[in-house]
Design an enzyme around this catalytic site. Structure first.
Site, PDB file in Angstrom:
ATOM      1  N   SER A   1       0.838  -1.194   0.000  1.00  0.00           N
ATOM      2  CA  SER A   1       0.000   0.000   0.000  1.00  0.00           C
ATOM      3  C   SER A   1       0.882   1.256   0.000  1.00  0.00           C
ATOM      4  CB  SER A   1      -0.967  -0.042   1.188  1.00  0.00           C
ATOM      5  OG  SER A   1      -2.007   0.890   1.037  1.00  0.00           O
TER       6      SER A   1
ATOM      7  N   ASP B   1      -5.980  -3.378  -2.039  1.00  0.00           N
ATOM      8  CA  ASP B   1      -4.883  -3.109  -1.115  1.00  0.00           C
ATOM      9  C   ASP B   1      -4.223  -4.385  -0.594  1.00  0.00           C
ATOM     10  OD1 ASP B   1      -3.531  -2.307   1.470  1.00  0.00           O
ATOM     11  OD2 ASP B   1      -4.324  -0.360   0.856  1.00  0.00           O
TER      12      ASP B   1
END
Length: 288
Positions: free
Chosen positions: A40, A154
């Site tokens: 991320s 993510d």
């Protein structure tokens, strides 16, 4: 003489700006980063560092106030996520041109979640920005990143601290920056408040259009953004704690998950300084 380190950068939304501060302190203390893996925001900062453009990126993000951040949010009414993510990625590309990962000067890996297969996907070749975009796709906030028939979200959902994905050579120390640490947050400086009337009007407009609730200040009652923020933070913290138990880490930099919110992207300068402070506490010597 400098020491070689393999660097791992955790997920954590806007708190990931702290990775910038931690990297600066590591280098100032003579550490030579030989490889990097991130998830991320860790993938974003790590990729930009590997491309050699971290200073330019820092100069840009520290100029962003909430109005500039809101201008970068290309709002969509799609059920897949209410931010497309195209506008911010195109802006970053103006600062950091896309490159093939295998052409970067140091090994780099980014972790994303393959949504349809429910498993981890490692990006260590191909487009740097495809890897970053896939890894930063916070569910319900960013729309999933599509590659062919595959959808990616993510990487923090499966591997928020990708220690097992960083390339290590003999003699490399292992350095980890965790911005989701379950530790108390001691505020070192007043945090930015959103008080300008124009900012509040902009936030109200987005609230009205999307039916969501963007918090106006830290005293707000819980809304959709705060609910998503806290839920994700708790999940990342628990997964990360299980991961960290399995490794000997030479340099461990911890930033409290209570320090800043997932969406506090307009507080980059404060968050970077938070990373500098946390890294300064440990960079002088490896952990026992």
């Amino acid at each position: 003489m400098g020491k070689n380190v393999a660097l791992v950068l955790s997920s954590g939304g806007a708190r990931g700006f702290a990775h910038i501060g931690a990297i600066k302190v590591l280098e100032e203390n003579g550490y030579n980063i030989t490889s990097v893996a991130g998830t991320s925001m860790g993938a974003l900062v790590g990729g930009i560092y590997a491309s050699g453009r971290l200073r330019e990126f820092e100069e840009w993000v520290t100029t962003l106030d909430i109005m500039e951040v809101l201008k970068l949010t290309d709002i969509s009414l799609s059920r897949k996520g209410f931010v497309k993510g195209t506008r911010v990625m195109e802006k970053i590309k103006e600062i950091v041109p896309d490159r093939r990962i295998e052409d970067l000067p140091i090994p780099y890996s980014a972790v994303a979640t393959d949504l349809m297969r429910g498993r981890e996907r490692i990006f260590n070749a191909g487009s740097l920005f495809d890897a970053i975009r896939a890894s930063i796709s916070i569910p319900t906030f960013f729309q999933p990143f599509r590659m062919g028939r595959d959808y990616f979200v993510d990487g923090g959902l499966v591997n928020p601290i990708p220690i097992n994905r960083v390339k290590r050579s003999d003699g490399d120390l292992l350095a980890v920056v965790d911005v989701n640490a379950d530790i108390p947050h001691i505020m070192a400086e007043p945090q930015t408040e959103i008080t300008e009337k124009s900012h509040l009007r902009k936030i109200k407009k987005i609230n009205d259009r999307t039916g969501t609730h963007i918090p106006k200040n830290k005293k707000d009652d819980i809304g959709l953004f705060n609910l998503n923020n806290r839920s994700i933070s708790i999940m990342l913290t628990q997964i990360a704690a299980l991961t960290l138990r399995n490794y000997h880490i030479d340099i461990m930099v911890r930033i409290s998950r209570e320090s800043y919110g997932t969406y506090d992207f307009y507080k980059a300068a404060e968050i970077i300084r938070e990373g500098e402070r946390a890294a300064s506490d440990v960079a002088g010597g490896e952990e026992d």
